[in-house]
Design a protein around this motif. Structure first.
Motif, PDB file in Angstrom:
ATOM      1  N   VAL A 112       0.859  -1.176   0.000  1.00 33.59           N
ATOM      2  CA  VAL A 112       0.000   0.000   0.000  1.00 33.59           C
ATOM      3  C   VAL A 112       0.898   1.230   0.000  1.00 33.59           C
ATOM      4  N   LEU A 113       0.589   2.155  -0.870  1.00 35.60           N
ATOM      5  CA  LEU A 113       1.321   3.414  -0.946  1.00 35.60           C
ATOM      6  C   LEU A 113       0.366   4.535  -0.559  1.00 35.60           C
ATOM      7  N   ASP A 114       0.748   5.316   0.445  1.00 30.99           N
ATOM      8  CA  ASP A 114       0.006   6.533   0.752  1.00 30.99           C
ATOM      9  C   ASP A 114       0.629   7.596  -0.129  1.00 30.99           C
ATOM     10  N   LYS A 115      -0.171   8.192  -1.010  1.00 26.67           N
ATOM     11  CA  LYS A 115       0.428   9.135  -1.933  1.00 26.67           C
ATOM     12  C   LYS A 115      -0.444  10.349  -2.165  1.00 26.67           C
ATOM     13  N   GLU A 116       0.216  11.393  -2.603  1.00 26.61           N
ATOM     14  CA  GLU A 116      -0.462  12.611  -3.024  1.00 26.61           C
ATOM     15  C   GLU A 116      -0.158  12.751  -4.510  1.00 26.61           C
ATOM     16  N   VAL A 117      -1.190  12.982  -5.295  1.00 27.54           N
ATOM     17  CA  VAL A 117      -1.051  13.077  -6.742  1.00 27.54           C
ATOM     18  C   VAL A 117      -1.522  14.454  -7.188  1.00 27.54           C
ATOM     19  N   VAL A 118      -0.781  15.041  -8.111  1.00 24.78           N
ATOM     20  CA  VAL A 118      -1.219  16.297  -8.727  1.00 24.78           C
ATOM     21  C   VAL A 118      -1.488  16.000 -10.196  1.00 24.78           C
ATOM     22  N   LEU A 119      -2.743  16.225 -10.605  1.00 25.06           N
ATOM     23  CA  LEU A 119      -3.128  16.084 -12.006  1.00 25.06           C
ATOM     24  C   LEU A 119      -3.186  17.471 -12.618  1.00 25.06           C
ATOM     25  N   GLU A 120      -2.814  17.551 -13.890  1.00 29.00           N
ATOM     26  CA  GLU A 120      -2.906  18.810 -14.601  1.00 29.00           C
ATOM     27  C   GLU A 120      -3.546  18.547 -15.953  1.00 29.00           C
ATOM     28  N   GLN A 121      -4.410  19.456 -16.366  1.00 27.59           N
ATOM     29  CA  GLN A 121      -5.005  19.321 -17.691  1.00 27.59           C
ATOM     30  C   GLN A 121      -4.003  19.904 -18.681  1.00 27.59           C
ATOM     31  N   GLU A 122      -3.503  19.058 -19.563  1.00 26.32           N
ATOM     32  CA  GLU A 122      -2.460  19.471 -20.494  1.00 26.32           C
ATOM     33  C   GLU A 122      -3.092  20.078 -21.749  1.00 26.32           C
ATOM     34  N   PRO A 123      -2.271  20.713 -22.596  1.00 26.24           N
ATOM     35  CA  PRO A 123      -2.810  21.400 -23.782  1.00 26.24           C
ATOM     36  C   PRO A 123      -3.728  20.554 -24.665  1.00 26.24           C
ATOM     37  N   ASP A 124      -3.540  19.223 -24.673  1.00 22.52           N
ATOM     38  CA  ASP A 124      -4.408  18.362 -25.494  1.00 22.52           C
ATOM     39  C   ASP A 124      -5.744  18.058 -24.802  1.00 22.52           C
ATOM     40  N   GLY A 125      -5.958  18.649 -23.617  1.00 22.41           N
ATOM     41  CA  GLY A 125      -7.225  18.453 -22.903  1.00 22.41           C
ATOM     42  C   GLY A 125      -7.225  17.279 -21.939  1.00 22.41           C
ATOM     43  N   ARG A 126      -6.218  16.415 -22.009  1.00 21.37           N
ATOM     44  CA  ARG A 126      -6.152  15.228 -21.135  1.00 21.37           C
ATOM     45  C   ARG A 126      -5.587  15.591 -19.768  1.00 21.37           C
ATOM     46  N   TRP A 127      -6.139  14.953 -18.741  1.00 22.63           N
ATOM     47  CA  TRP A 127      -5.615  15.123 -17.385  1.00 22.63           C
ATOM     48  C   TRP A 127      -4.524  14.089 -17.175  1.00 22.63           C
ATOM     49  N   ARG A 128      -3.339  14.554 -16.752  1.00 20.49           N
ATOM     50  CA  ARG A 128      -2.216  13.646 -16.512  1.00 20.49           C
ATOM     51  C   ARG A 128      -1.549  13.993 -15.179  1.00 20.49           C
ATOM     52  N   ALA A 129      -0.946  12.993 -14.567  1.00 27.89           N
ATOM     53  CA  ALA A 129      -0.213  13.224 -13.322  1.00 27.89           C
ATOM     54  C   ALA A 129       1.085  13.954 -13.639  1.00 27.89           C
ATOM     55  N   VAL A 130       1.338  15.045 -12.908  1.00 30.02           N
ATOM     56  CA  VAL A 130       2.606  15.762 -13.052  1.00 30.02           C
ATOM     57  C   VAL A 130       3.489  15.525 -11.828  1.00 30.02           C
ATOM     58  N   THR A 131       2.867  15.205 -10.704  1.00 31.75           N
ATOM     59  CA  THR A 131       3.614  14.939  -9.473  1.00 31.75           C
ATOM     60  C   THR A 131       2.960  13.804  -8.709  1.00 31.75           C
ATOM     61  N   GLU A 132       3.773  12.934  -8.170  1.00 31.26           N
ATOM     62  CA  GLU A 132       3.310  11.934  -7.210  1.00 31.26           C
ATOM     63  C   GLU A 132       4.274  11.980  -6.046  1.00 31.26           C
ATOM     64  N   HIS A 133       3.747  12.197  -4.857  1.00 35.73           N
ATOM     65  CA  HIS A 133       4.592  12.150  -3.672  1.00 35.73           C
ATOM     66  C   HIS A 133       4.128  10.989  -2.805  1.00 35.73           C
ATOM     67  N   ILE A 134       5.009  10.023  -2.619  1.00 39.26           N
ATOM     68  CA  ILE A 134       4.685   8.834  -1.838  1.00 39.26           C
ATOM     69  C   ILE A 134       5.194   9.057  -0.418  1.00 39.26           C
ATOM     70  N   SER A 135       4.271   9.134   0.537  1.00 37.39           N
ATOM     71  CA  SER A 135       4.682   9.432   1.914  1.00 37.39           C
ATOM     72  C   SER A 135       4.943   8.174   2.729  1.00 37.39           C
ATOM     73  N   LYS A 136       4.318   7.054   2.324  1.00 39.27           N
ATOM     74  CA  LYS A 136       4.489   5.830   3.097  1.00 39.27           C
ATOM     75  C   LYS A 136       4.243   4.622   2.204  1.00 39.27           C
ATOM     76  N   VAL A 137       5.034   3.579   2.399  1.00 41.44           N
ATOM     77  CA  VAL A 137       4.840   2.309   1.686  1.00 41.44           C
ATOM     78  C   VAL A 137       4.893   1.214   2.735  1.00 41.44           C
ATOM     79  N   TYR A 138       3.908   0.326   2.715  1.00 41.47           N
ATOM     80  CA  TYR A 138       3.956  -0.792   3.663  1.00 41.47           C
ATOM     81  C   TYR A 138       3.289  -2.009   3.063  1.00 41.47           C
ATOM     82  N   PRO A 139       3.809  -3.206   3.429  1.00 39.33           N
ATOM     83  CA  PRO A 139       3.196  -4.454   2.948  1.00 39.33           C
ATOM     84  C   PRO A 139       1.837  -4.649   3.612  1.00 39.33           C
ATOM     85  N   THR A 140       0.916  -5.320   2.917  1.00 41.21           N
ATOM     86  CA  THR A 140      -0.419  -5.545   3.482  1.00 41.21           C
ATOM     87  C   THR A 140      -0.427  -6.666   4.503  1.00 41.21           C
ATOM     88  N   ARG A 141       0.625  -7.483   4.515  1.00 37.55           N
ATOM     89  CA  ARG A 141       0.668  -8.544   5.539  1.00 37.55           C
ATOM     90  C   ARG A 141       2.074  -8.754   6.031  1.00 37.55           C
TER      91      ARG A 141
END
Length: 141
Positions: A112-141
């Motif tokens: 499991v990754l706790d993350k913050e994502v920033v999406l931006e609408q690019e010139p072609d109109g599509r929303w894409r991730a420009v930033t992902e900040h992963i604050s925590k990663v841990y196994p599920t078991r």
């Protein structure tokens, strides 16, 4: 009463934008499940920067894309799912949110990754991730 109306408007705008984040997350999960590598990578901006998982502090898009492409082409990455979507901020062409992302591998590993994502609408109109900040990663078991 003026500030009360402003916060109501803010809530309305956030609710309008939530489906954009939800659709993007669904597309991420779908393209992994169906192993559509190019469609998957196209959900991420050429300007993508991923922080929180590299010893150097961040990964540029090419480095991140190579890892993800390899994980998908070798079918090591089986499934991605998301829960707990919480919008944080927005402007007209930018949206940031927190989410828990679960990665499941074909080897039975699950993280499991706790993350913050920033999406931006690019010139072609599509929303894409420009930033992902992963604050925590841990196994599920």
């Amino acid at each position: 009463a003026g500030s009360e109306h402003a916060s109501e408007r803010e809530t309305d705008v956030m609710e309008e934008l939530k489906p954009i984040a939800e659709q993007w997350l669904k597309a991420v999960a779908y393209t992994v499940a169906t192993n559509e590598v190019e469609a998957h990578l196209n959900l991420y901006s050429r300007r993508l920067k991923v922080t929180g998982i590299s010893k150097r502090g961040f990964l540029q898009r090419d480095e991140w894309a190579e890892r993800r492409r390899n994980d998908m082409e070798t079918r090591r990455l089986l499934r991605i799912s998301h829960e707990g979507l919480k919008l944080i901020a927005h402007s007209r062409r930018r949206l940031s949110f927190r989410v828990e992302e679960t990665l499941k591998s074909t080897r039975g590993e699950e993280y499991v990754l706790d993350k913050e994502v920033v999406l931006e609408q690019e010139p072609d109109g599509r929303w894409r991730a420009v930033t992902e900040h992963i604050s925590k990663v841990y196994p599920t078991r």
